[in-house]
Structure formats: structure tokens, C-alpha cells
Motif scaffolding. Sequence first.
Motif, PDB file in Angstrom:
ATOM      1  N   THR A  67       2.235 -14.895  -7.772  1.00 13.75           N
ATOM      2  CA  THR A  67       1.748 -15.761  -6.829  1.00 13.75           C
ATOM      3  C   THR A  67       1.748 -15.155  -5.297  1.00 13.75           C
ATOM      4  N   TRP A  68       1.461 -15.911  -4.559  1.00 12.09           N
ATOM      5  CA  TRP A  68       1.660 -15.591  -3.216  1.00 12.09           C
ATOM      6  C   TRP A  68       1.746 -16.865  -2.631  1.00 12.09           C
ATOM      7  N   ARG A  69       2.796 -17.570  -2.105  1.00 14.26           N
ATOM      8  CA  ARG A  69       2.737 -18.814  -1.726  1.00 14.26           C
ATOM      9  C   ARG A  69       4.029 -18.960  -0.906  1.00 14.26           C
ATOM     10  N   ASP A  70       3.958 -20.077  -0.014  1.00 16.44           N
ATOM     11  CA  ASP A  70       5.120 -20.666   0.526  1.00 16.44           C
ATOM     12  C   ASP A  70       6.089 -21.112  -0.380  1.00 16.44           C
ATOM     13  N   VAL A  71       7.683 -20.856  -0.459  1.00 13.73           N
ATOM     14  CA  VAL A  71       8.309 -21.296  -1.576  1.00 13.73           C
ATOM     15  C   VAL A  71       8.426 -22.728  -1.585  1.00 13.73           C
ATOM     16  N   HIS A  72       7.903 -23.452  -0.626  1.00 12.32           N
ATOM     17  CA  HIS A  72       8.484 -24.909  -0.466  1.00 12.32           C
ATOM     18  C   HIS A  72       7.079 -25.595  -1.415  1.00 12.32           C
ATOM     19  N   GLY A  73       6.087 -24.671  -1.387  1.00  9.93           N
ATOM     20  CA  GLY A  73       4.762 -25.422  -1.794  1.00  9.93           C
ATOM     21  C   GLY A  73       4.553 -25.053  -3.575  1.00  9.93           C
ATOM     22  N   SER A  74       3.050 -25.285  -3.730  1.00  9.55           N
ATOM     23  CA  SER A  74       2.835 -24.773  -5.000  1.00  9.55           C
ATOM     24  C   SER A  74       1.255 -24.087  -4.927  1.00  9.55           C
ATOM     25  N   ARG A  75       0.895 -23.393  -5.867  1.00  6.67           N
ATOM     26  CA  ARG A  75      -0.612 -22.937  -5.707  1.00  6.67           C
ATOM     27  C   ARG A  75      -1.207 -23.271  -7.045  1.00  6.67           C
ATOM     28  N   THR A  76      -2.395 -23.756  -6.883  1.00 10.39           N
ATOM     29  CA  THR A  76      -3.200 -23.685  -8.137  1.00 10.39           C
ATOM     30  C   THR A  76      -4.319 -22.923  -8.010  1.00 10.39           C
ATOM     31  N   GLY A  77      -4.928 -22.232  -9.033  1.00  8.79           N
ATOM     32  CA  GLY A  77      -5.683 -21.395  -9.116  1.00  8.79           C
ATOM     33  C   GLY A  77      -7.095 -21.811  -9.123  1.00  8.79           C
ATOM     34  N   ALA A  78      -7.790 -21.323  -8.123  1.00 10.17           N
ATOM     35  CA  ALA A  78      -9.343 -21.342  -8.079  1.00 10.17           C
ATOM     36  C   ALA A  78      -9.944 -20.185  -7.981  1.00 10.17           C
ATOM     37  N   GLU A  79      -9.737 -19.435  -6.857  1.00 16.26           N
ATOM     38  CA  GLU A  79      -9.934 -17.848  -7.042  1.00 16.26           C
ATOM     39  C   GLU A  79      -8.739 -17.070  -7.441  1.00 16.26           C
ATOM     40  N   PRO A  80      -9.294 -16.019  -8.013  1.00 16.47           N
ATOM     41  CA  PRO A  80      -8.255 -14.939  -8.492  1.00 16.47           C
ATOM     42  C   PRO A  80      -7.214 -14.493  -7.245  1.00 16.47           C
ATOM     43  N   LEU A  81      -6.216 -14.393  -7.649  1.00 13.17           N
ATOM     44  CA  LEU A  81      -5.245 -13.656  -6.441  1.00 13.17           C
ATOM     45  C   LEU A  81      -6.114 -12.001  -6.104  1.00 13.17           C
ATOM     46  N   LEU A  82      -5.725 -11.729  -5.062  1.00 13.02           N
ATOM     47  CA  LEU A  82      -6.252 -10.411  -4.633  1.00 13.02           C
ATOM     48  C   LEU A  82      -5.326  -9.329  -5.358  1.00 13.02           C
ATOM     49  N   VAL A  83      -5.496  -8.725  -6.193  1.00  9.35           N
ATOM     50  CA  VAL A  83      -4.927  -7.616  -7.117  1.00  9.35           C
ATOM     51  C   VAL A  83      -5.371  -6.374  -7.015  1.00  9.35           C
ATOM     52  N   SER A  84      -4.784  -5.374  -6.299  1.00  3.81           N
ATOM     53  CA  SER A  84      -5.374  -4.005  -6.381  1.00  3.81           C
ATOM     54  C   SER A  84      -4.426  -3.205  -7.257  1.00  3.81           C
ATOM     55  N   HIS A  85      -5.084  -2.578  -8.044  1.00  5.54           N
ATOM     56  CA  HIS A  85      -4.381  -1.684  -9.127  1.00  5.54           C
ATOM     57  C   HIS A  85      -4.012  -0.043  -8.518  1.00  5.54           C
ATOM     58  N   VAL A  86      -2.781   0.343  -8.723  1.00  2.00           N
ATOM     59  CA  VAL A  86      -2.507   1.670  -8.127  1.00  2.00           C
ATOM     60  C   VAL A  86      -2.046   2.403  -9.245  1.00  2.00           C
ATOM     61  N   ALA A  87      -1.653   3.732  -9.029  1.00  2.00           N
ATOM     62  CA  ALA A  87      -1.126   4.605 -10.223  1.00  2.00           C
ATOM     63  C   ALA A  87      -0.347   4.216 -11.049  1.00  2.00           C
ATOM     64  N   ASP A  88       0.977   3.460 -10.463  1.00  2.00           N
ATOM     65  CA  ASP A  88       1.998   3.032 -11.436  1.00  2.00           C
ATOM     66  C   ASP A  88       2.117   1.651 -11.422  1.00  2.00           C
ATOM     67  N   GLY A  89       1.182   0.757 -10.999  1.00  2.00           N
ATOM     68  CA  GLY A  89       1.205  -0.592 -11.030  1.00  2.00           C
ATOM     69  C   GLY A  89       0.189  -1.273 -10.055  1.00  2.00           C
ATOM     70  N   PHE A  90       0.678  -2.306  -9.461  1.00  2.00           N
ATOM     71  CA  PHE A  90      -0.414  -3.043  -8.470  1.00  2.00           C
ATOM     72  C   PHE A  90       0.224  -3.639  -7.233  1.00  2.00           C
ATOM     73  N   THR A  91      -0.519  -4.002  -6.315  1.00  2.00           N
ATOM     74  CA  THR A  91      -0.320  -4.781  -5.147  1.00  2.00           C
ATOM     75  C   THR A  91      -0.943  -6.234  -5.036  1.00  2.00           C
ATOM     76  N   VAL A  92      -0.337  -7.196  -4.611  1.00  2.00           N
ATOM     77  CA  VAL A  92      -0.716  -8.543  -4.402  1.00  2.00           C
ATOM     78  C   VAL A  92      -1.081  -8.832  -3.253  1.00  2.00           C
ATOM     79  N   GLU A  93      -2.176  -9.575  -2.903  1.00  2.00           N
ATOM     80  CA  GLU A  93      -2.375  -9.674  -1.512  1.00  2.00           C
ATOM     81  C   GLU A  93      -2.186  -8.925  -0.480  1.00  2.00           C
ATOM     82  N   ASP A  94      -2.177  -7.778  -0.742  1.00  2.00           N
ATOM     83  CA  ASP A  94      -1.649  -6.820   0.329  1.00  2.00           C
ATOM     84  C   ASP A  94      -0.143  -7.121   0.779  1.00  2.00           C
ATOM     85  N   ALA A  95       0.531  -7.940  -0.035  1.00  2.00           N
ATOM     86  CA  ALA A  95       2.015  -8.517   0.444  1.00  2.00           C
ATOM     87  C   ALA A  95       2.807  -7.795  -0.128  1.00  2.00           C
ATOM     88  N   TYR A  96       3.094  -7.535  -1.516  1.00  2.00           N
ATOM     89  CA  TYR A  96       3.888  -6.792  -2.252  1.00  2.00           C
ATOM     90  C   TYR A  96       3.303  -6.039  -3.399  1.00  2.00           C
TER      91      TYR A  96
END
Length: 589
Positions: A144-173
Motif C-alpha cells: 500500500t502507500w498511505r498515512d500510517v494513521h489511516g486506511s486505504r480501500t482500493g478503487a484504482e490500482p496502485l501505481l506499480v512499475s516493474h524493474v529487473a529485480d522487482g518493482f516500485t510502488v507509487e514512485d515512493a519505494y
Amino acid sequence: MATFGSQTCGRLEEGATREWLVPDGLGGYAMGTVSGLRTRRYHGLLVVARHLGLASLDAVVTLPSGASVRLATHEWADGTIAPHGHELLAGFELVDGLPRWRWRIGDVVLERELAMVHGQASVAIVHRLLSGGPVSLALEALCTWRDVHGSRTGAEPLLVSHVADGFTVEDAYRVRGPEFQPAGAWWRGVYHREEEARGLTPTEDLWFAGSFHASLSEPGDTAEVSAWAGSAPPPASLVIEAAHRRNRRFAPLELAADAFLVRTPSGPDVVAGYPWFGAWSRDTMLSYEGLFLSTGRADEGRELLLAYGKTLSEGMLANTADTGSVEYNTADGTLWFLHAVDRHVTTTGDTDLAHALRPALLGVIDHHVAGTRYGIRATEDGLLTQGADGEALTWMDARVDGVPVTPRRGKAVDINALWVNALATLDHPLHRTARGSFARQFPAPEGWLYDVLGDSTLRPNQLLAWSLPHAPLEPDPVVLRRIGDALLTPLGLRSQAPGTPGYHGTHRGTGAERDTAYHTGTVWPWLLGPYATAWHRLGVEVVADIDAHLGEYGLGSISETADGDAPHGATGCPFQAWSVAEVLRASHL
């Protein structure tokens, strides 16, 4: 080292109530339970800048027979527990502050170990085959990618980009590991039982980003996964080795204290408690001696004191940046700051710091004498009064629907003990007057001290009148025994005596219920510090029971609070700075 076997790990009522924490030294962390069940919205493997990233990494083992066994444990909104990986846990250890799990599936034993890079937002997770095999291992990344004090319910998919050895999420980690296979689906209705118990939203959705795959042919084979924000970390196994070496330098309570000391862009700071508190200046200054001076970190402490001194305004220290804004709303935070400076200079002999801060500290006194915010001012008798409508300015600051539960408006005993202490540290002419007024006015007919002049409710705040370095009174063993008889528990002192009007013996339920009980009977471990200090001045050493607590709630640490009624179940933050700091300070008396 905390160690638990299958009888604890395999029972959620035990294994899911014991929590581990691995901090990154920046305010981020990894956190979860012995059983592996995420019971809080705050639990996850990578928390960065108060945001939850990698929530879970679920292991699936395929045996030589072809059978697949899921080792994770989740709870769902409909009450289902699935899968039941905790039932396969043979043991859990906290070694050098680092969690280590061991699952047994017949003759196959798989171990997981986790660490963070100190000073970097990065987590390393190593899986190791200890016996049996060959097996195939899949590691399913729930994100996920959200404030620790909150919650996230999915409507749209997370932005996940695939790289050679894994992936990135929301350009954040980024997450890396062996042989990544992308997926992409919401896992809906993940349930957090502790949030339900706190009267908060208990559910969220997690994004299944994909899975990593490895073959573990023989004992000793490993599969490593890392997740990070910012610069890429070293290989996971090296991160874990380095974390063990670093943590072995600390005694157990010193390692617990280390979790709260963080480096921010503006310098060192203190996290008041994990998982939901940030920096609160009252907590920082009350904890200062235990966290910095008792652990030999005076250089970092000096830097912190100078930085906090720059926040003074109208003689008051900024209270918190935790809410995202600067506030000046405590009557004691500034006085604790003066106490921290005095302890630093007395302990280290740093007269340069004393010289640098003395004008600002004298300014604090001048503003308090003349009067500053919220009715804080010295009266003709030299004592300090404070209070304003709707405000709770002492550490007993809980409110319900905006109304203070314990307003303590007027001349409060702890505020005035700190005030007398501050005047003494600066050799201020008002000190003699204030100390004399304190000695005449605060003794109550019941045989203890007024909590606030005119209010003789038996509370622990009066301990500061005997425990501070320049306390206004000498300890009285008869009074201390009465306080101990009424307030002392194995985990600390109650905030109010049982049987008195308004006493609450449990600190549970909704936010309003918890806030009502917060300072009206709830136990606070930090109060063990002033209680032990007061007795120490009489030549009596208090027998501590707190060591047994280090394996009960927040592993290796001390909780924020506990129920006032027996058996005094721990509540609040499992890892609390001033609880650890004051117990640690008292251990050095």
C-alpha cells in the motif's frame, strides 16, 4: 533475548498480543507481532516518513511432494483467519533486538530474519532453509502507500512499475528480490483487531503486487528481499549482520532507548512512542536525562537542546511538531526543558552550553513572572498558576469532546515543583520566596500534598516535589508509603487512587472511553522514575518489577500505560520513550 515457543506463537491470543519493533533511526520502522498477524493499521515491514509501504511478505513453501503450504496469517473482515501459518511456527526469538521466526513443516524448517539499515529507510528480510528440502519458496508482496494513521480501500490500482529485480510502488519505494513475477489485484477486507478494540476503522485493502521465487535445495540456502525508499541498501544478509553488530553494543534498556532517538533534517530528535506518536517536546525533555545522558549521548543531546531552545516564544517552548503545526500549549514542557539543560550541564560540565542558553532561560523566567499564554504567571507568593477555558496544560492533558478530563487549573503541584526547580537552577532571586510558599501551601490535611491547591485527590504528580534535583521538599517516608500503598503497581503508578471520585480502573474501548481513563486511574510506567528517586534520597532502593514486562507487550521495551486494576494489562503505545527513559535513569541512581 526474548524467546517464545509454539505454545505462544501458535495461539493468537498470546502471539498476536506481543509486538516487535525494528526502527530505522529516522522515525520509520518495521513492526508486527510474534505470530505474524497484523493486528494494527501501523503494522508492516516498511514504514517510511509516517507512511506504510510494504505491509506483508507472505511465504508459500512448496514441498518435494508438490504440496503448497502458506506460512502467513491474516484476519479478514468476516472474522475468518486464513491462512493459519502461525500454527506452524516452532518458535520466535528477538535476538539483539531483531525478530527471527522459525516454521516447521515436518522435517522442513524455514527461518526468517529481519533488520533495517540504521539511518536509512530500508528493510532487509532473509529466509533460510535450516533443514529438509529441497523446497520452492514464493514470497508474495502485499503493498500500500498511505498515512500510517489511516486506511486505504482500493478503487484504482496502485501505481506499480516493474524493474529487473522487482518493482516500485507509487514512485515512493522499491522492493527487490529473486525472480519476480508480477501480479496485480486487491486483497480486500484485511482486518486489524486492535483498531477495532480502539474504536477505529479496522479494515483496509492491500495490493498484491507480485511474488518473488527461489529454490532452496539444501540447508543454508537463502532467499533475500529488500525494500527501501531513497538509496539502494547493501544485500539483505549484510544488513542483518551489521544490525546485529550495532545492537550488541547496547545493554537491553539502552537498546530500547535507542529506538526513540532519531535523526531528522534539522538534527536529532525523539519519537515519543511507537507506533503512533511523533515528536512532542514535553516527552522529549522529560525523557532527556534517561535517553541522552544515561546512554552517553551528550553530544547529540547538546545539539537537540540548542535546536529546541530556538523554538522559545514568549517564554514557552514549542510543544509539538507531531500534528504538523507548532503549538505553545503546555505549562510544563518549558520547565522540563530548563531541567534538561541543568542536568546536561551538571552531568557533563558543559559550561559553554550553559552560557549560550542562559539569556534564553532567564527570558523564560521573566515571561513567566510577567505572565504568558493561557494564564501562566507567577503570583505574589512566587508560585505559578496556569489555566484557561477548555485547556489542559499539564501532562494530564486528555480531553473528551474538547472538554479537559483533568483540567488541573490553578496552582498544580508538579508545575510548581518544576518551577521551584527551575528558579534554583538559575539562582533566581524568586527561588526562596517560591520554595517557602510551596512548603507552606501544598501540604494537605489528608497527609499528602494537594494535587492542585484546594484539590487533595491522591495523584502521583506530587512525587516531583521530592524527586527533582532542586525539589522544594525533603522526601517524607510516611507520605511515600501512603502513595505507594494506593498507587504503586508492577508496571508503574496509577494516575489516581482507586476509590476516589472519578477513578477508572481500565484503559480500554473507544477513544472517548480511553481518554476519560487516561489520567484517572490508568498506570504510567514513567512515574517509577520520580518514585524511585524520592525513595533513593532516603537511602531506600525500590525493588523494580518492570523487567518481567519486557517480554509481555512491546518486546524489549516498556509500554505507555496499563490498566489501573489488576492484572494491569498493558495499553497505549507498546514502545514509549519516557517509560523507558525514566526507568533507565532510575537504574543509574
